[in-house]
Design an enzyme around this catalytic site. Structure first.
Site, PDB file in Angstrom:
ATOM      1  N   HIS A 125      10.463 -26.514  -7.258  1.00 51.46           N
ATOM      2  CA  HIS A 125      11.805 -26.374  -7.817  1.00 51.46           C
ATOM      3  C   HIS A 125      12.574 -27.631  -7.447  1.00 51.46           C
ATOM      4  O   HIS A 125      12.439 -28.141  -6.332  1.00 51.46           O
ATOM      5  CB  HIS A 125      12.462 -25.132  -7.211  1.00 51.46           C
ATOM      6  N   GLU A 249      11.372  -0.657 -27.833  1.00 53.56           N
ATOM      7  CA  GLU A 249      10.832  -1.318 -29.026  1.00 53.56           C
ATOM      8  C   GLU A 249      10.732  -2.827 -28.824  1.00 53.56           C
ATOM      9  O   GLU A 249       9.809  -3.477 -29.317  1.00 53.56           O
ATOM     10  CB  GLU A 249      11.686  -1.001 -30.251  1.00 53.56           C
ATOM     11  N   SER A 271      10.651  -4.317 -41.369  1.00 56.85           N
ATOM     12  CA  SER A 271      11.103  -3.856 -42.680  1.00 56.85           C
ATOM     13  C   SER A 271      12.134  -4.804 -43.275  1.00 56.85           C
ATOM     14  O   SER A 271      12.773  -5.586 -42.568  1.00 56.85           O
ATOM     15  CB  SER A 271      11.735  -2.465 -42.549  1.00 56.85           C
TER      16      SER A 271
END
Length: 348
Positions: A125, A249, A271
């Site tokens: 880092h 989802e 869709s």
């Protein structure tokens, strides 16, 4: 280096095919790699290098018993391959400084005298070196100062290695005293299991990393999820429905499509109603969040963000307050609903 086109911009990357682990072993054959800190990144990088045949020792404060005991369980032997921090640092020729950012500031006065001329000081880092006015981490001039920053948690670094495919990492050379700093860096990047390596600077790595963690990767993601869940619940939707339409989802379907073949692939496999609505609303979300991201980047760049982090994480009671925040998150209705939903997944 391979030349790769990233969205119309050509960048150089190092592939494992052109820098195989056998070459890394040859470069590092005379090196003793001392991993300082066996917390988050330390175990993954140490075990990957050990499995790849490199000479690895661990430096861990024995008083942090949980981390010390974990190193022992992972096969490191006290007095042989596991030592207190300063003893390990003196034995190492490459010192991988993998304690937390706050701990690096605290430990630095003890570690610095252990560094010999020609050693390499390795970071994952850019934090401590970039913000050295806050951390006090100013390396001596007679060593190499290098970085390999895996683009994932320690757990991901190890899991991907064991699965046979690495995680990508950025790399940088801050100081090249020996003339072989870049070769050392690339060899270490391959040794820890990187799939490929792309060049950066210490400053660019920490600016992008802190922005990403506070933004899309963690902070913004959590905030947006909480906001949408609240709207659905306030409008009468059940916890299970709100969670499924907000998180489940996303994690179980849509983000996997993005991972497979990009955002447009995910849109193309939804869709027409979902496509049209999402395409229209993404512009509103971009414009709404852009000022927040600009503020975030400026906070990172100015050092204000790091000062706040160092001040809060250096407190003696930080772990207690952190656990309280995480407990509050875990016990919220949103994530309790999530726990119930996960139990209902097929095969659970």
């Amino acid at each position: 280096m391979a030349q790769i086109n990233f969205g119309g911009v050509t960048e150089k990357v190092v592939l494992r095919e052109e820098f195989p682990v056998e070459k890394a072993r040859e470069v590092l054959k005379d090196e003793v790699i001392a991993i300082i800190g066996y917390g988050v990144q330390g175990p993954a990088q140490a075990l990957n290098m050990k499995d790849n045949g490199f000479n690895v020792i661990i430096g861990q404060a024995p008083e942090f018993k949980e981390d010390w005991d974990k190193a022992v369980r992972d096969g490191f032997v006290p007095g042989e391959t596991l030592f207190p921090v300063e003893e390990a640092a003196k034995k190492g020729t490459i010192i991988q400084y993998l304690v937390s950012d706050a701990a690096q500031r605290i430990l630095w006065p003890k570690l610095k005298p252990c560094l010999d001329e020609g050693n390499a000081l390795y970071f994952s880092h850019g934090f401590s070196v970039t913000y050295n006015e806050q951390t006090g981490v100013i390396p001596p001039k007679n060593i190499d100062v290098i970085m390999v920053a895996p683009k994932g948690s320690g757990a991901s670094v190890r899991t991907n290695f064991l699965a046979g495919h690495g995680i990508n990492s950025s790399y940088a050379v801050f100081q090249n005293f020996t003339g072989k700093a870049e070769e050392r860096t690339l060899a270490l990047g391959i040794a820890i299991g990187s799939g490929y390596l792309f060049p950066t600077t210490f400053e660019n790595e920490v600016f992008s990393d802190l922005t990403g963690e506070r933004g899309v990767l963690m902070g913004a993601l959590a905030g947006i999820i909480e906001a949408q869940y609240k709207v659905l619940r306030d409008n009468g939707h059940s916890p299970s429905e709100a969670f499924n339409e907000t998180v489940e989802e996303l994690t179980q379907s849509l983000i996997r499509l993005v991972d497979q073949n990009g955002m447009d692939w995910m849109y193309a496999n939804c869709s027409a109603t979902a496509q049209r609505g999402a395409l229209d609303w993404r512009h509103k979300f971009r414009e709404a969040t852009l000022p927040v991201f600009n503020d975030l980047y400026e906070s990172v760049k100015s050092g204000a963000e790091t000062k706040r982090v160092l001040d809060s994480t250096s407190g003696a009671d930080y772990k207690v307050s952190l656990n309280a925040e995480l407990t509050e998150m875990r016990e919220s209705e949103l994530w309790q609903a999530g726990a119930a939903v996960r139990k209902l997944r097929p095969g659970k």
